[in-house]
Scaffold this motif. Structure first.
Motif, PDB file in Angstrom:
ATOM      1  N   ALA A   1      56.226  73.405  46.128  1.00 11.67           N
ATOM      2  CA  ALA A   1      56.809  73.963  47.356  1.00 11.67           C
ATOM      3  C   ALA A   1      55.901  73.659  48.554  1.00 11.67           C
ATOM      4  O   ALA A   1      56.379  73.304  49.646  1.00 11.67           O
ATOM      5  N   ALA A   2      54.598  73.785  48.347  1.00 16.20           N
ATOM      6  CA  ALA A   2      53.642  73.485  49.425  1.00 16.20           C
ATOM      7  C   ALA A   2      53.733  72.004  49.800  1.00 16.20           C
ATOM      8  O   ALA A   2      53.665  71.641  50.980  1.00 16.20           O
ATOM      9  N   ASN A   3      53.909  71.162  48.794  1.00 11.78           N
ATOM     10  CA  ASN A   3      54.022  69.727  49.072  1.00 11.78           C
ATOM     11  C   ASN A   3      55.295  69.406  49.867  1.00 11.78           C
ATOM     12  O   ASN A   3      55.282  68.549  50.755  1.00 11.78           O
ATOM     13  N   ILE A   4      56.380  70.113  49.566  1.00  7.79           N
ATOM     14  CA  ILE A   4      57.623  69.916  50.338  1.00  7.79           C
ATOM     15  C   ILE A   4      57.376  70.219  51.813  1.00  7.79           C
ATOM     16  O   ILE A   4      57.748  69.450  52.701  1.00  7.79           O
ATOM     17  N   GLN A   5      56.726  71.352  52.076  1.00  2.50           N
ATOM     18  CA  GLN A   5      56.486  71.742  53.475  1.00  2.50           C
ATOM     19  C   GLN A   5      55.576  70.738  54.154  1.00  2.50           C
ATOM     20  O   GLN A   5      55.785  70.364  55.305  1.00  2.50           O
ATOM     21  N   ARG A   6      54.546  70.277  53.428  1.00  4.31           N
ATOM     22  CA  ARG A   6      53.626  69.303  54.003  1.00  4.31           C
ATOM     23  C   ARG A   6      54.369  68.035  54.399  1.00  4.31           C
ATOM     24  O   ARG A   6      54.192  67.525  55.515  1.00  4.31           O
ATOM     25  N   ARG A   7      55.225  67.526  53.507  1.00  2.00           N
ATOM     26  CA  ARG A   7      55.949  66.293  53.806  1.00  2.00           C
ATOM     27  C   ARG A   7      56.890  66.499  54.995  1.00  2.00           C
ATOM     28  O   ARG A   7      57.018  65.659  55.882  1.00  2.00           O
ATOM     29  N   GLN A   8      57.571  67.657  54.973  1.00  2.84           N
ATOM     30  CA  GLN A   8      58.515  67.951  56.043  1.00  2.84           C
ATOM     31  C   GLN A   8      57.811  67.985  57.410  1.00  2.84           C
ATOM     32  O   GLN A   8      58.261  67.349  58.357  1.00  2.84           O
ATOM     33  N   PHE A   9      56.701  68.708  57.490  1.00  5.56           N
ATOM     34  CA  PHE A   9      56.002  68.815  58.773  1.00  5.56           C
ATOM     35  C   PHE A   9      55.360  67.486  59.158  1.00  5.56           C
ATOM     36  O   PHE A   9      55.346  67.116  60.337  1.00  5.56           O
ATOM     37  N   GLU A  10      54.816  66.770  58.176  1.00  6.63           N
ATOM     38  CA  GLU A  10      54.244  65.449  58.460  1.00  6.63           C
ATOM     39  C   GLU A  10      55.285  64.543  59.095  1.00  6.63           C
ATOM     40  O   GLU A  10      55.007  63.819  60.043  1.00  6.63           O
TER      41      GLU A  10
ATOM     42  N   LEU B   1      58.408  82.808  53.789  1.00  5.87           N
ATOM     43  CA  LEU B   1      58.846  82.387  55.131  1.00  5.87           C
ATOM     44  C   LEU B   1      57.698  82.422  56.133  1.00  5.87           C
ATOM     45  O   LEU B   1      57.607  81.568  57.020  1.00  5.87           O
ATOM     46  N   THR B   2      56.837  83.417  56.000  1.00  6.43           N
ATOM     47  CA  THR B   2      55.704  83.558  56.918  1.00  6.43           C
ATOM     48  C   THR B   2      54.718  82.412  56.754  1.00  6.43           C
ATOM     49  O   THR B   2      54.285  81.789  57.725  1.00  6.43           O
ATOM     50  N   LEU B   3      54.364  82.124  55.493  1.00  2.96           N
ATOM     51  CA  LEU B   3      53.317  81.119  55.252  1.00  2.96           C
ATOM     52  C   LEU B   3      53.770  79.713  55.629  1.00  2.96           C
ATOM     53  O   LEU B   3      52.951  78.868  55.960  1.00  2.96           O
ATOM     54  N   VAL B   4      55.087  79.460  55.575  1.00  2.00           N
ATOM     55  CA  VAL B   4      55.577  78.111  55.897  1.00  2.00           C
ATOM     56  C   VAL B   4      56.072  77.989  57.346  1.00  2.00           C
ATOM     57  O   VAL B   4      56.735  77.009  57.699  1.00  2.00           O
ATOM     58  N   LEU B   5      55.739  78.953  58.192  1.00  2.00           N
ATOM     59  CA  LEU B   5      56.141  78.863  59.605  1.00  2.00           C
ATOM     60  C   LEU B   5      55.614  77.576  60.239  1.00  2.00           C
ATOM     61  O   LEU B   5      54.466  77.189  59.988  1.00  2.00           O
TER      62      LEU B   5
ATOM     63  N   TYR C   1      45.911  71.342  54.561  1.00  2.00           N
ATOM     64  CA  TYR C   1      47.023  72.267  54.808  1.00  2.00           C
ATOM     65  C   TYR C   1      47.787  72.537  53.522  1.00  2.00           C
ATOM     66  O   TYR C   1      48.070  73.693  53.181  1.00  2.00           O
ATOM     67  N   GLU C   2      48.116  71.472  52.792  1.00  6.32           N
ATOM     68  CA  GLU C   2      48.895  71.641  51.556  1.00  6.32           C
ATOM     69  C   GLU C   2      48.128  72.492  50.534  1.00  6.32           C
ATOM     70  O   GLU C   2      48.701  73.383  49.903  1.00  6.32           O
ATOM     71  N   ASN C   3      46.826  72.232  50.398  1.00 17.19           N
ATOM     72  CA  ASN C   3      46.020  73.032  49.453  1.00 17.19           C
ATOM     73  C   ASN C   3      45.955  74.489  49.878  1.00 17.19           C
ATOM     74  O   ASN C   3      46.083  75.392  49.048  1.00 17.19           O
ATOM     75  N   TRP C   4      45.736  74.695  51.176  1.00 15.78           N
ATOM     76  CA  TRP C   4      45.660  76.064  51.674  1.00 15.78           C
ATOM     77  C   TRP C   4      46.983  76.791  51.395  1.00 15.78           C
ATOM     78  O   TRP C   4      47.001  77.919  50.911  1.00 15.78           O
ATOM     79  N   LEU C   5      48.093  76.116  51.716  1.00 20.47           N
ATOM     80  CA  LEU C   5      49.413  76.741  51.545  1.00 20.47           C
ATOM     81  C   LEU C   5      49.684  77.037  50.073  1.00 20.47           C
ATOM     82  O   LEU C   5      50.153  78.135  49.733  1.00 20.47           O
TER      83      LEU C   5
ATOM     84  N   ASN D   1      47.534  77.558  47.660  1.00 16.00           N
ATOM     85  CA  ASN D   1      46.705  78.692  47.225  1.00 16.00           C
ATOM     86  C   ASN D   1      47.187  80.009  47.807  1.00 16.00           C
ATOM     87  O   ASN D   1      47.184  81.034  47.125  1.00 16.00           O
ATOM     88  N   ALA D   2      47.599  79.979  49.077  1.00 15.24           N
ATOM     89  CA  ALA D   2      48.066  81.217  49.710  1.00 15.24           C
ATOM     90  C   ALA D   2      49.347  81.702  49.023  1.00 15.24           C
ATOM     91  O   ALA D   2      49.498  82.900  48.739  1.00 15.24           O
ATOM     92  N   LEU D   3      50.280  80.793  48.736  1.00 14.26           N
ATOM     93  CA  LEU D   3      51.523  81.182  48.057  1.00 14.26           C
ATOM     94  C   LEU D   3      51.201  81.765  46.673  1.00 14.26           C
ATOM     95  O   LEU D   3      51.716  82.823  46.295  1.00 14.26           O
TER      96      LEU D   3
END
Lengths: 189, 189
Positions: free
Chosen positions: B83-92, B151-155, B173-177, B179-181
């Motif tokens: 899931a973190a990787n999805i957000q990283r790719r999307q924002f990148e 939702l908060t962490l992936v803002l 960013y991806e690692n932080w996200l 771990n946070a999730l």
């Protein structure tokens, strides 16, 4: 004077309700039942009304002293719990004003400049706190990382997501924030 | 057609650089070296250009399938890492477009409506994921809480703070996200 207080209250409600750009001095005059000319004489312009609202609320919070007390806690966990409480009180009292500031900054250069100053002051306060607890930071978390994580967790958009959109109580927000700061910043005890 | 691609590329650069509201079709026409009338014929209006950019980029990411694969992971930690990787790719790939969408939504009702639909789809995908790992959630974290925290962490503002403003790599960013999730959502293993 009473007039200024009434104008500020009417303006704050209109800003929150309809947005900064859409709110005219004429609408504020009508809502406050005070002639527009009196408002111009007392404040000058719309940006000045918004600033006056922000200063008024921020003044009651005594944020600087609260930050000093937080970073002086002997246990860094207690310090971060206090930091979470500062953010909770700030957003409880003035989330609407912060939101309007962010909107207004997109079109008003003076407000944009204010917001940069406020952001720089916030970051400086957070950095003082992270510097003060530097020896307790988790392995792999530098002071710079710590400041970036702190700034992230206390974003107004985080408060908006949890409290405004998902109806968390401000107690739950404060607990979540305190735990997130402690878990992400500090070495495990 | 080649013209549409050129217009979209020119518009995307101008939107990111000067903002959506400040960018005119005339400026896009000049930057793309294509007559404004051709742009009107091909797209209709500025909102349609922005939409076309967003659809184009989002189409290459195949987000829905990535979410399905994430929630189907046997180990919920692996699922949240995906899931973190999805957000990283999307924002990148499209942080700039997301940022412009948020700006445009303040003044354009069609874009605002788009953004609501996108937000609803995002929340639905996150809820499916949290539902799928419900038996692994940390004590005291309900499915609703889990969705709100996700939702908060992936803002986008979190990505902006860490990657754009504080120059974290997207790897960090991806690692932080991830771990946070994992830390905030799952029971300790």
């Amino acid at each position: 004077m009473a007039t200024k207080t009434e104008v500020a209250a009417a303006a704050r409600a209109l800003f929150a309700d309809q947005g900064y750009v859409a709110t005219t001095i004429a609408a504020i005059a009508e809502a406050a039942d005070i002639p527009a000319q009196t408002i111009y004489s007392a404040f000058g312009n719309k940006a000045a009304i918004l600033r006056s609202i922000a200063w008024e609320v921020a003044g009651t919070l005594d944020i600087d002293r609260a930050h000093e007390e937080a970073l002086a806690q002997p246990d860094p966990r207690d310090g971060l719990r206090r930091a979470a409480n500062i953010q909770r009180r700030q957003f409880e009292q003035m989330y609407d004003v912060i939101d309007v500031y962010q909107e207004a900054a997109r079109t008003d250069p003076d407000i944009a400049h204010d917001l940069q100053t406020i952001a720089a002051n916030r970051e400086r306060a957070f950095r003082r706190h992270i510097d003060a607890i530097a020896s307790h930071l988790a392995p792999g978390v530098s002071v710079d990382d710590g400041v970036a994580i702190y700034l992230t967790l206390v974003l107004p958009e985080v408060y908006r997501t949890l409290v405004i959109e998902h109806r968390w109580t401000t107690d739950s927000y404060e607990n979540w924030l305190a735990n997130a700061l402690i878990t992400q910043l500090l070495r495990s005890p």
